[in-house]
Design a protein around this motif. Structure first.
Motif, PDB file in Angstrom:
ATOM      1  N   GLN A 227       0.809  -1.220   0.000  1.00 42.41           N
ATOM      2  CA  GLN A 227       0.000   0.000   0.000  1.00 42.41           C
ATOM      3  C   GLN A 227       0.840   1.266   0.000  1.00 42.41           C
ATOM      4  OE1 GLN A 227      -2.823  -0.247   3.266  1.00 42.41           O
ATOM      5  NE2 GLN A 227      -3.360  -2.353   2.743  1.00 42.41           N
ATOM      6  N   TYR A 228       2.000   1.224   0.678  1.00 39.60           N
ATOM      7  CA  TYR A 228       2.774   2.448   0.861  1.00 39.60           C
ATOM      8  C   TYR A 228       4.264   2.229   0.549  1.00 39.60           C
ATOM      9  CZ  TYR A 228      -1.454   3.123   3.632  1.00 39.60           C
ATOM     10  OH  TYR A 228      -2.759   3.165   4.045  1.00 39.60           O
ATOM     11  N   PRO A 229       4.619   1.909  -0.686  1.00 41.50           N
ATOM     12  CA  PRO A 229       6.037   1.738  -1.031  1.00 41.50           C
ATOM     13  C   PRO A 229       6.817   3.028  -0.826  1.00 41.50           C
ATOM     14  CG  PRO A 229       4.677   1.842  -3.014  1.00 41.50           C
ATOM     15  CD  PRO A 229       3.740   1.764  -1.860  1.00 41.50           C
ATOM     16  N   GLN A 230       8.083   2.873  -0.430  1.00 40.70           N
ATOM     17  CA  GLN A 230       8.910   4.033  -0.115  1.00 40.70           C
ATOM     18  C   GLN A 230       9.285   4.849  -1.339  1.00 40.70           C
ATOM     19  OE1 GLN A 230       8.766   4.826   3.072  1.00 40.70           O
ATOM     20  NE2 GLN A 230      10.887   4.602   3.667  1.00 40.70           N
ATOM     21  N   ASN A 231       9.504   4.167  -2.455  1.00 42.69           N
ATOM     22  CA  ASN A 231      10.002   4.876  -3.629  1.00 42.69           C
ATOM     23  C   ASN A 231       9.526   4.200  -4.909  1.00 42.69           C
ATOM     24  OD1 ASN A 231      11.836   2.643  -4.121  1.00 42.69           O
ATOM     25  ND2 ASN A 231      13.150   3.498  -2.528  1.00 42.69           N
ATOM     26  N   THR A 232       9.909   4.765  -6.035  1.00 38.52           N
ATOM     27  CA  THR A 232       9.460   4.266  -7.332  1.00 38.52           C
ATOM     28  C   THR A 232       9.959   2.852  -7.587  1.00 38.52           C
ATOM     29  OG1 THR A 232       9.396   6.508  -8.231  1.00 38.52           O
ATOM     30  CG2 THR A 232       9.469   4.710  -9.816  1.00 38.52           C
ATOM     31  N   TRP A 233      11.212   2.557  -7.206  1.00 34.49           N
ATOM     32  CA  TRP A 233      11.731   1.218  -7.459  1.00 34.49           C
ATOM     33  C   TRP A 233      10.912   0.159  -6.743  1.00 34.49           C
ATOM     34  CZ3 TRP A 233      13.493  -3.163  -5.182  1.00 34.49           C
ATOM     35  CH2 TRP A 233      14.160  -4.065  -6.009  1.00 34.49           C
ATOM     36  N   VAL A 234      10.626   0.374  -5.454  1.00 33.56           N
ATOM     37  CA  VAL A 234       9.828  -0.587  -4.690  1.00 33.56           C
ATOM     38  C   VAL A 234       8.425  -0.694  -5.279  1.00 33.56           C
ATOM     39  CG1 VAL A 234       8.841  -1.127  -2.434  1.00 33.56           C
ATOM     40  CG2 VAL A 234      11.162  -0.221  -2.583  1.00 33.56           C
ATOM     41  N   ALA A 235       7.854   0.432  -5.677  1.00 31.33           N
ATOM     42  CA  ALA A 235       6.506   0.426  -6.255  1.00 31.33           C
ATOM     43  C   ALA A 235       6.450  -0.404  -7.526  1.00 31.33           C
ATOM     44  CB  ALA A 235       6.054   1.854  -6.542  1.00 31.33           C
ATOM     45  N   ARG A 236       7.491  -0.332  -8.348  1.00 30.73           N
ATOM     46  CA  ARG A 236       7.525  -1.127  -9.580  1.00 30.73           C
ATOM     47  C   ARG A 236       7.753  -2.607  -9.281  1.00 30.73           C
ATOM     48  NH1 ARG A 236       7.559   2.114 -13.989  1.00 30.73           N
ATOM     49  NH2 ARG A 236       8.429   4.223 -13.799  1.00 30.73           N
ATOM     50  N   PHE A 237       8.519  -2.897  -8.234  1.00 30.10           N
ATOM     51  CA  PHE A 237       8.878  -4.277  -7.930  1.00 30.10           C
ATOM     52  C   PHE A 237       7.764  -5.025  -7.201  1.00 30.10           C
ATOM     53  CE2 PHE A 237      11.116  -7.554  -5.407  1.00 30.10           C
ATOM     54  CZ  PHE A 237      11.695  -8.263  -6.448  1.00 30.10           C
ATOM     55  N   ILE A 238       7.045  -4.328  -6.337  1.00 29.44           N
ATOM     56  CA  ILE A 238       6.018  -4.970  -5.506  1.00 29.44           C
ATOM     57  C   ILE A 238       4.645  -4.779  -6.130  1.00 29.44           C
ATOM     58  CG2 ILE A 238       4.860  -4.968  -3.263  1.00 29.44           C
ATOM     59  CD1 ILE A 238       7.633  -6.074  -3.064  1.00 29.44           C
ATOM     60  N   GLY A 239       3.994  -5.874  -6.476  1.00 29.46           N
ATOM     61  CA  GLY A 239       2.617  -5.819  -6.955  1.00 29.46           C
ATOM     62  C   GLY A 239       2.483  -5.215  -8.338  1.00 29.46           C
ATOM     63  N   GLN A 240       1.245  -5.043  -8.759  1.00 27.67           N
ATOM     64  CA  GLN A 240       0.937  -4.416 -10.033  1.00 27.67           C
ATOM     65  C   GLN A 240       0.496  -2.980  -9.776  1.00 27.67           C
ATOM     66  OE1 GLN A 240      -1.464  -7.192 -12.682  1.00 27.67           O
ATOM     67  NE2 GLN A 240      -1.794  -8.167 -10.707  1.00 27.67           N
ATOM     68  N   GLY A 241       0.740  -2.130 -10.723  1.00 28.73           N
ATOM     69  CA  GLY A 241       0.328  -0.745 -10.554  1.00 28.73           C
ATOM     70  C   GLY A 241       0.880   0.142 -11.644  1.00 28.73           C
ATOM     71  N   SER A 242       0.303   1.319 -11.742  1.00 25.07           N
ATOM     72  CA  SER A 242       0.740   2.304 -12.730  1.00 25.07           C
ATOM     73  C   SER A 242       1.415   3.457 -12.007  1.00 25.07           C
ATOM     74  CB  SER A 242      -0.454   2.835 -13.517  1.00 25.07           C
ATOM     75  OG  SER A 242      -1.178   1.773 -14.104  1.00 25.07           O
TER      76      SER A 242
END
Length: 341
Positions: A227-242
């Motif tokens: 729900q709350y990734p620290q940065n863009t890299w984690v956001a891209r790596f964890i789960g699906q999302g835009s």
């Protein structure tokens, strides 16, 4: 106090730094996953915990006892840790009972005491009926359970697992995940589980350490990571999302639906900011943000779509109905998370 403490661990091979100033405090009895892409340093870190590799920098402690660092290296057999390897590492010339009881024999345990401890470990993983079987006559899942029983019989403080499900098919992986959860509940030991599979990490771990290029990117619960990734890299790596870029005019990290819709519909503001939108937070509506459908993947209970916004950015979303490619629909974004790089 945390049972397992890693303080600024560093490791290099030649001129390549594999683990860089890695620090972590692991609570007693927790199930921790080291998650990251291949080559990020997670297996090297696990091997340093086990004592198979020496640390170049930093210290490792368990229950206040230092195991590595400051010219100290406690050998693996004196760390009271057990390791489950991806390849199982079973002795082919020994039957199941002898494989499980090997560590007990090294300690001089014999007779009835030996038999009881081995059978208790095998019963824990539901393999007591195969005690006389040779490893080569077992399935992949059964071999993995023998490796777990071998861990259990030595009563370790810490169990280290190096991608233990990588060689199993999807059905067996799901079955073994439940075996690992039950094994963890019964032993009460601290588990450190290395994987590059985020679904495994999310399903099994209490907390996850996300690694990238030898560094710790984020240390959090599975829910917080998603729900709350620290940065863009984690956001891209964890789960699906835009990951979309907007002209941000708010100081909030978690954006409400109206805030997101305003940012996606407006060019106001001077700061260009990345936001994460998960596909489950996008709804098809009659009136909203107009998008054009680019691709469609059938997922069984729903479709996953990728669509183009008016400014050319792409947005993923789920929808239960089949939409035609190139068609235009309206969507409403219910929330987004601002990424801080």
């Amino acid at each position: 106090m945390a049972q397992l403490v890693l303080d600024r661990i560093g490791k290099s091979f030649g001129t390549t730094q594999v683990v860089n100033a890695f620090s972590l405090e692991v609570p007693t009895g927790s199930f921790v996953a080291l998650l990251g892409p291949s080559g990020c340093g997670k297996t090297t870190l696990l091997r340093m915990l086990a004592g198979f590799e020496q640390v170049d920098e930093g210290t490792i402690q368990v229950n206040g006892r230092q195991l590595a660092g400051n010219n100290l290296h406690v050998p693996p057999e004196q760390r009271n840790m057990s390791m489950v390897f991806q390849s199982y590492a079973l002795w082919p010339h020994m039957n199941v009972m002898d494989n499980v009881g090997y560590a007990l024999k090294l300690k001089g345990v014999k007779g009835e005491d030996y038999w009881q401890q081995v059978m208790q470990a095998l019963e824990t993983v539901n393999l007591s009926h195969l005690a006389e079987r040779a490893p080569q006559d077992l399935s992949g899942g059964q071999r993995q359970r023998v490796a777990l029983a071998r861990c259990l019989v030595s009563h370790p403080d810490v169990v280290l697992l190096d991608e233990p499900l990588a060689n199993l098919d999807q059905h067996l992986r799901a079955s073994m995940e439940e075996t690992f959860r039950e094994f963890h509940r019964r032993t009460g030991a601290t588990f450190v589980y290395v994987t590059h599979d985020q679904a495994e990490a999310m399903a099994l771990a209490d907390r996850i350490a996300v690694m990238n290029h030898g560094k710790l990117e984020q240390w959090d619960t599975p829910e917080q990571l998603y729900q709350y990734p620290q940065n863009t890299w984690v956001a891209r790596f964890i789960g699906q999302g835009s990951i979309l870029h907007v002209h941000r005019n708010t100081d909030n990290r978690l954006l409400s639906g109206p805030e997101v819709m305003q940012l996606l519909s407006s060019s106001l503001g001077s700061t260009r900011q990345a936001i994460l939108v998960r596909p489950e937070h996008v709804r098809v509506v009659e009136n909203g943000l107009e998008i054009q459908v680019l691709s469609r993947v059938f997922k069984g209970e729903r479709y996953k779509y990728t669509a183009r916004l008016s400014d050319g950015q792409e947005l993923d979303f789920f929808h239960p109905e089949r939409l035609e490619l190139e068609c235009k629909v309206c969507v409403q974004v219910q929330q987004a998370w601002v990424l801080m790089d």
